[in-house]
Design an enzyme around this catalytic site. Structure first.
Site, PDB file in Angstrom:
ATOM      1  N   ASP A  52      45.817 121.194  -4.931  1.00 58.22           N
ATOM      2  CA  ASP A  52      45.265 121.990  -6.028  1.00 58.22           C
ATOM      3  C   ASP A  52      45.182 121.096  -7.252  1.00 58.22           C
ATOM      4  O   ASP A  52      46.157 120.416  -7.604  1.00 58.22           O
ATOM      5  CB  ASP A  52      46.167 123.188  -6.340  1.00 58.22           C
ATOM      6  CG  ASP A  52      46.044 124.276  -5.281  1.00 58.22           C
ATOM      7  OD1 ASP A  52      45.144 124.164  -4.427  1.00 58.22           O
ATOM      8  OD2 ASP A  52      46.852 125.226  -5.312  1.00 58.22           O
ATOM      9  N   ASP A 110      40.076 134.454   2.170  1.00 58.78           N
ATOM     10  CA  ASP A 110      41.412 134.961   1.856  1.00 58.78           C
ATOM     11  C   ASP A 110      41.512 136.355   2.446  1.00 58.78           C
ATOM     12  O   ASP A 110      40.721 137.236   2.090  1.00 58.78           O
ATOM     13  CB  ASP A 110      41.592 135.080   0.334  1.00 58.78           C
ATOM     14  CG  ASP A 110      41.783 133.727  -0.340  1.00 58.78           C
ATOM     15  OD1 ASP A 110      42.712 133.016   0.040  1.00 58.78           O
ATOM     16  OD2 ASP A 110      40.987 133.413  -1.251  1.00 58.78           O
TER      17      ASP A 110
END
Lengths: 196, 251
Positions: free
Chosen positions: B11, B130
């Site tokens: 990230d 997701d």
């Protein structure tokens, strides 16, 4: 050294530029015929569709130019396929440098995925292009079509069945895998090509 | 044989990796370019960089980082986060990324998958999903798991494949961060329903979890973040373990 990457309507050329920079080579990306002819080494890379890329090469006179080159030439991925005789993709007549035909992978079972994407092994390695690369070394592939075996096969990979991982005839070399994405083994292939 | 892939995920915010990174003897953990390089040396098969910056300036920094990664790293890498239209994909591929991961934008505008695969080829188009397990339904979520939708994982993954997705990255919100293993049952169902590769994400805590994702979940690749970043699992050890367990990996 004067290294040219042939510019045409195929994708993924940037990753080859970056791959060459990592081995200390700054290539020129061009479709200028005089510059291509004058290069010490020519790279013909790309990811794309056979009939549209072949049509583009013909339209721009790059088909006859590539065939007439006498310095070391390295085709990568679709570059290898376009250097063969014929591709099933769009029933396309190709450059005919290698005596091989290009066919689509036919899955036999549900688990057989097409495209063949990921890391797979090399065997039956021949020519100085693979100097220092070992049987069983992994290289990175992304493709749905493959070149069958022929007398010019200089490396083999098995996916669903054996096929040509690389081809060689005279000054022409080509790899189906992406040396620019194949870690140490791939950098070795690129470095070897620069030393041909 | 085609190898199963191990994929560390980084990230990135304002050009720096976030979440603590705790590599032994590694001083550049905050630099995504150096960290990516380090993972590639260790034997990672691919890398994923997710831009979690919101600002315009941060976006430019991310594209610069992509260019530096391309100049430094010799394995394929995927970039994601903040991709809303074809132009965003073009910028990232031009900077040297091999694939893009699209998530919320694809759920909001499924036609984006068709556009990306038609322009750049299916192989660059990773659709990330997701999903959270709720009453036997794997519900798809928008905005990193904040907004529920009516779509279910299996139906949406199938649609994404039909629209031209090259791979499905399934992130289980139910399993993410829990470190009790990947959602193997759902992964196996996905593998049976699809004919494109499936990347497992969410739940890795031990080496056995990777083995199970490949052997029980039939995943083609397994993605993880913290277990690698914190040095809980080293990639060379993981791959040796997997090989001994009968999983084909690149060593």
């Amino acid at each position: 050294m004067n290294v040219v990457i042939i510019k045409y309507n195929a994708g993924n050329i940037h990753s080859v530029v970056h791959g060459l920079r990592r081995i200390g080579v700054e290539p020129l990306v061009t479709d200028d015929k005089a510059l291509i002819r004058a290069a010490d080494k020519v790279i013909f890379p790309g990811v794309g569709e056979a009939s549209s890329t072949m049509a583009y090469l013909r339209e721009h006179g790059l088909d006859t130019l590539i065939k007439s080159l006498t310095q070391p030439v390295l085709g990568i991925c679709i570059g290898l396929q376009l250097m063969c005789r014929h591709s099933e993709e769009g029933d396309t007549a190709c450059l005919g440098i290698f005596d091989a035909d290009v066919k689509r992978f036919l899955p036999q079972r549900h688990e057989d995925k097409v495209p063949h994407m990921g890391w797979n092994t090399l065997t039956n390695l021949q020519t100085p292009l693979f100097e220092g690369v070992g049987t069983g070394d992994y290289v990175y592939y992304v493709h749905s079509y493959y070149a069958a075996f022929c007398e010019q096969t200089i490396a083999r990979t098995d996916y669903l069945h054996p096929y040509s991982a690389a081809l060689h005839k005279d000054n022409f070399f080509a790899t189906q895998f992406h040396p620019e994405k194949s870690s140490v083994a791939g950098e070795r292939v690129l470095t070897n090509f620069m030393q041909l | 044989m085609l190898a199963k892939r191990i994929i560390p995920c980084l990230d990135v915010k304002d050009g720096q990796t976030v979440k603590g990174v705790n590599f032994v003897n590694f001083r550049h953990a905050g630099d995504p370019v150096e960290l990516g390089h380090q993972y590639s040396i260790q034997g990672a098969d691919e890398l994923v960089f997710l831009d979690i910056t919101a600002s315009h300036e941060g976006r430019k920094t991310f594209v610069d980082m992509v260019r530096k990664v391309a100049d430094r790293v010799s394995i394929p890498f995927t970039v994601g986060g903040g991709i809303n239209e074809l132009k965003d994909v073009d910028v990232l591929l031009n900077a040297g990324a091999d694939k893009v991961s699209i998530n919320s934008a694809a759920l909001r505008n499924p036609g984006l998958i068709d556009e990306v695969s038609a322009h750049f080829g299916s192989q660059v188009c990773v659709v990330a999903i997701d999903a959270n397990l709720e009453d036997n339904l794997w519900r798809c979520y928008l905005n990193g798991g904040r907004i529920p939708t009516d779509k279910d994982l299996f139906g949406w993954a199938r649609e994404a494949q039909e629209r031209g997705a090259g791979e499905i990255l399934f992130i289980s919100m139910t399993h993410d961060g829990v470190k009790k293993g990947y959602p193997n049952e759902a992964l196996a169902t996905l593998a049976d329903n699809l004919n494109i590769p499936v990347i497992a994400s969410g739940g890795a805590g031990k080496r056995e979890h990777f083995r199970d994702a490949f052997q029980l979940g039939k995943a083609d690749a397994a993605l993880a973040a913290s277990v690698f970043h914190f040095g809980e699992i080293s990639i060379p050890e993981l791959k040796t373990y997997l090989k001994n367990e009968g999983v084909t990996v690149r060593l």
